[in-house]
Enzyme design. Structure first.
Site, PDB file in Angstrom:
ATOM      1  N   GLU A 140      60.025  42.202  78.622  1.00  0.00           N
ATOM      2  CA  GLU A 140      60.159  41.473  79.891  1.00  0.00           C
ATOM      3  C   GLU A 140      60.653  40.062  79.588  1.00  0.00           C
ATOM      4  OE1 GLU A 140      57.568  41.099  83.933  1.00  0.00           O
ATOM      5  OE2 GLU A 140      56.498  40.685  82.079  1.00  0.00           O
ATOM      6  N   GLU A 183      47.532  43.508  87.731  1.00  0.00           N
ATOM      7  CA  GLU A 183      48.958  43.644  88.056  1.00  0.00           C
ATOM      8  C   GLU A 183      49.679  42.892  86.950  1.00  0.00           C
ATOM      9  OE1 GLU A 183      52.451  42.622  88.810  1.00  0.00           O
ATOM     10  OE2 GLU A 183      51.661  41.439  90.474  1.00  0.00           O
ATOM     11  N   LYS A 192      40.756  31.019  89.409  1.00  0.00           N
ATOM     12  CA  LYS A 192      41.433  30.188  88.419  1.00  0.00           C
ATOM     13  C   LYS A 192      42.937  30.394  88.602  1.00  0.00           C
ATOM     14  CE  LYS A 192      43.195  30.804  84.401  1.00  0.00           C
ATOM     15  NZ  LYS A 192      44.366  29.877  84.454  1.00  0.00           N
ATOM     16  N   GLY A 248      41.930  25.572  84.950  1.00  0.00           N
ATOM     17  CA  GLY A 248      41.702  25.695  83.520  1.00  0.00           C
ATOM     18  C   GLY A 248      42.689  26.647  82.892  1.00  0.00           C
ATOM     19  N   ASP A 249      42.559  26.832  81.577  1.00  0.00           N
ATOM     20  CA  ASP A 249      43.453  27.750  80.876  1.00  0.00           C
ATOM     21  C   ASP A 249      42.786  29.105  80.673  1.00  0.00           C
ATOM     22  OD1 ASP A 249      41.702  27.438  78.703  1.00  0.00           O
ATOM     23  OD2 ASP A 249      43.001  25.993  77.695  1.00  0.00           O
ATOM     24  N   GLY A 250      43.580  30.075  80.243  1.00  0.00           N
ATOM     25  CA  GLY A 250      43.082  31.439  80.071  1.00  0.00           C
ATOM     26  C   GLY A 250      42.020  31.570  78.996  1.00  0.00           C
ATOM     27  N   PRO A 251      42.276  31.035  77.779  1.00  0.00           N
ATOM     28  CA  PRO A 251      41.300  31.204  76.706  1.00  0.00           C
ATOM     29  C   PRO A 251      39.935  30.567  76.989  1.00  0.00           C
ATOM     30  CG  PRO A 251      43.443  30.599  75.808  1.00  0.00           C
ATOM     31  CD  PRO A 251      43.541  30.443  77.295  1.00  0.00           C
ATOM     32  N   CYS A 256      57.771  39.885  88.486  1.00  0.00           N
ATOM     33  CA  CYS A 256      57.349  40.991  87.621  1.00  0.00           C
ATOM     34  C   CYS A 256      58.035  42.297  87.985  1.00  0.00           C
ATOM     35  CB  CYS A 256      55.829  41.144  87.683  1.00  0.00           C
ATOM     36  SG  CYS A 256      55.187  41.108  89.359  1.00  0.00           S
ATOM     37  N   VAL A 266      38.616  29.060  80.623  1.00  0.00           N
ATOM     38  CA  VAL A 266      38.076  29.437  81.927  1.00  0.00           C
ATOM     39  C   VAL A 266      38.282  30.926  82.201  1.00  0.00           C
ATOM     40  CG1 VAL A 266      38.299  29.075  84.428  1.00  0.00           C
ATOM     41  CG2 VAL A 266      38.262  27.114  82.876  1.00  0.00           C
TER      42      VAL A 266
END
Length: 478
Positions: free
Chosen positions: A379, A245, A170, A201-204, A279, A206
């Site tokens: 961050e 990561e 994803k 898809g999105d995190g919440p 990052c 898929v």
């Protein structure tokens, strides 16, 4: 407008189970450039089923078969190299020079490095009468970010393929087009059906479905610490391996004996690269208090040489940040720095002069920052540098380590022995001495809330292997 509404599952481009679309926005123009589909749990189920079927055969392929496959992938990637670089610039805003020289280049870099490891890796060894066997971990779920998109895809996919794993990817829904091109590269190279699967898809939705899926044996996630925690919690129910990561707030310690001009100017440029969206960016610069005024003047001059503009224009140093959400977050943190009393050296709120459209951020430097300020703790993920004065080397190290993060660190010194000594005291997964760049053979990953596990090189390769002991494998010596 480009429409890429299908997912790559079981070696074919297929329609989503439940149609739902999302526009991909060019951050330089704020205009949509493509439309993708957002997947559901049902799409994940299909992809995982394909990966599990493929694992039965792909996990048993020989070293020689995988080497041949890698050579075909590298050749196919090279053919699409220019298109991949251009796509990354369009969807996440990196200047074309950076996309060509670094963003797209990382894909080839990781595949070449893992190919060399695959050629020589010892999958079996005998210790006394016991055999130690290293086998593929199984079906892997990958969730990758938008800031170095093809880098994060290939540093997971290449070692997984070499180890004999199958996978579901994803990519970030904000910058998904490079991942679609990459799926086409793998298809052209002849990766067997089901070995690699792509579901946008999105995190919440898929991401959550993948993390919790009982058919996935390992999750490898790159992104924010907040999202990484969500992945780990969802994965815990099935006790799958989780490699992460995550975020960073890396310290750059300029020691008393450093070449101040070179160290400070170089640190500013390294911070601004990719619009600060790395990052491991050196976002906290520690300078000796008695040299602070000189360091501030150098930093101001360096930041004001950074040319912000169209990623496709000649001479652009940095493009826009990736989205309106990121732009607003960065503006809020710049305001917080001003409100909390840091000295604004250059940059600040709003877009750079002459840019009225696009998510462009002014290259910003704050001085007289203290380690308890928000801009020193959180961050920012934008072109914003915090300069912190220190009185002693011990204070610099203590402040550098006073963070929940531990991804990277930087030390500048006129003596390599001195730099090494300070590096040994930093609680981070990487330390760069005197401007040293990335190394595809070196492990990449963090301490503390910057994650667990390592990527890149042989350390990254071994994340995708299980270790089996076969006792009584050999007869004991008489």
């Amino acid at each position: 407008m480009l429409e890429r509404l299908q997912f790559y599952i079981d070696g074919k481009w297929v329609d989503p189970v439940e149609p739902k679309t999302l526009d991909v926005i060019n951050p330089a123009t704020e205009e949509p450039i493509a439309r993708i589909s957002l997947g559901s749990k049902k799409d994940v189920d299909k992809a995982v089923a394909a990966a599990r079927r493929a694992f039965e055969t792909y996990s048993k392929t020989s070293r020689e078969e995988r080497i041949a496959l890698f050579q075909k992938i590298i050749a196919a990637y090279q053919k699409r190299y220019g298109e991949i670089a251009e796509t990354i610039s369009k969807e996440m805003g990196a200047p074309t020079r950076l996309s060509q020289a670094a963003q797209a280049a990382t894909g080839i870099g990781h595949f070449n490095q893992i190919l060399q490891i695959l050629k020589d890796y010892q999958f079996e060894e005998v210790r006394g009468s016991t055999a130690i066997v290293r086998e593929p971990v199984g079906v892997c779920g990958f969730i990758t970010p938008w800031n170095w998109p093809i880098n994060q895809i290939t540093c997971k996919v290449a070692p997984a393929l070499a180890a004999g794993c199958t996978m579901v990817l994803k990519p970030s829904e904000i910058a998904p087009l490079n991942a679609i091109l990459f799926a086409e590269v793998l298809h052209e190279a002849g990766v067997p059906p089901g070995v690699f699967n792509l579901v946008n898809g999105d995190g919440p939705t898929v991401g959550e479905a993948m993390s919790a899926h009982p058919g996935i044996d390992m999750m490898s996630f790159t992104g924010s610490t907040r999202a990484g925690i969500a992945v780990a919690k969802a994965a815990a129910e099935t006790v799958k391996r989780v490699a992460q990561e995550l975020g960073g707030k890396s310290a750059n310690i300029v020691l008393e004996d450093a070449d101040l001009q070179k160290a400070v100017a170089g640190g500013v440029m390294q911070m601004m690269t990719n619009s600060g969206q790395s990052c491991n960016a050196p976002s906290r610069m520690f300078v000796p208090r008695k040299k602070q005024d000189e360091a501030i003047a150098i930093a101001k001059a360096a930041a004001e040489k950074v040319k912000v503009g169209d990623p496709f224009a000649e001479g652009t140093t940095i493009g826009p940040v990736v989205s309106e959400t990121q732009f607003n977050k960065i503006q809020g943190l710049i305001k917080k720095g001003i409100d909390e009393g840091a000295t604004l050296v250059t940059g600040g709120l709003g877009r750079p002069e002459g840019l009225n459209r696009g998510y462009y951020v002014r290259p910003t430097v704050f001085a007289n920052v203290t380690n308890d300020m928000t801009i020193a703790r959180e961050e920012i993920f934008g072109p914003v540098l915090s300069m912190l004065p220190y009185d002693s080397e011990a204070d610099a190290v203590s402040m550098a380590n006073d963070t929940v993060y531990g991804l990277s660190g930087y030390v500048q010194s006129g003596s390599i022995e001195h730099a090494r000594k300070v590096a040994s005291q930093l609680r981070t997964g990487n330390v760069h001495l005197n401007g040293a760049g990335a190394d595809f053979t070196a492990p990449f990953g963090g301490y503390k809330q910057s994650g667990n596990g390592r990527e890149w090189g042989d350390f990254g390769f071994e994340e995708f292997l299980e270790v089996k002991a076969v006792l009584g494998y050999a007869e004991k010596a008489a």
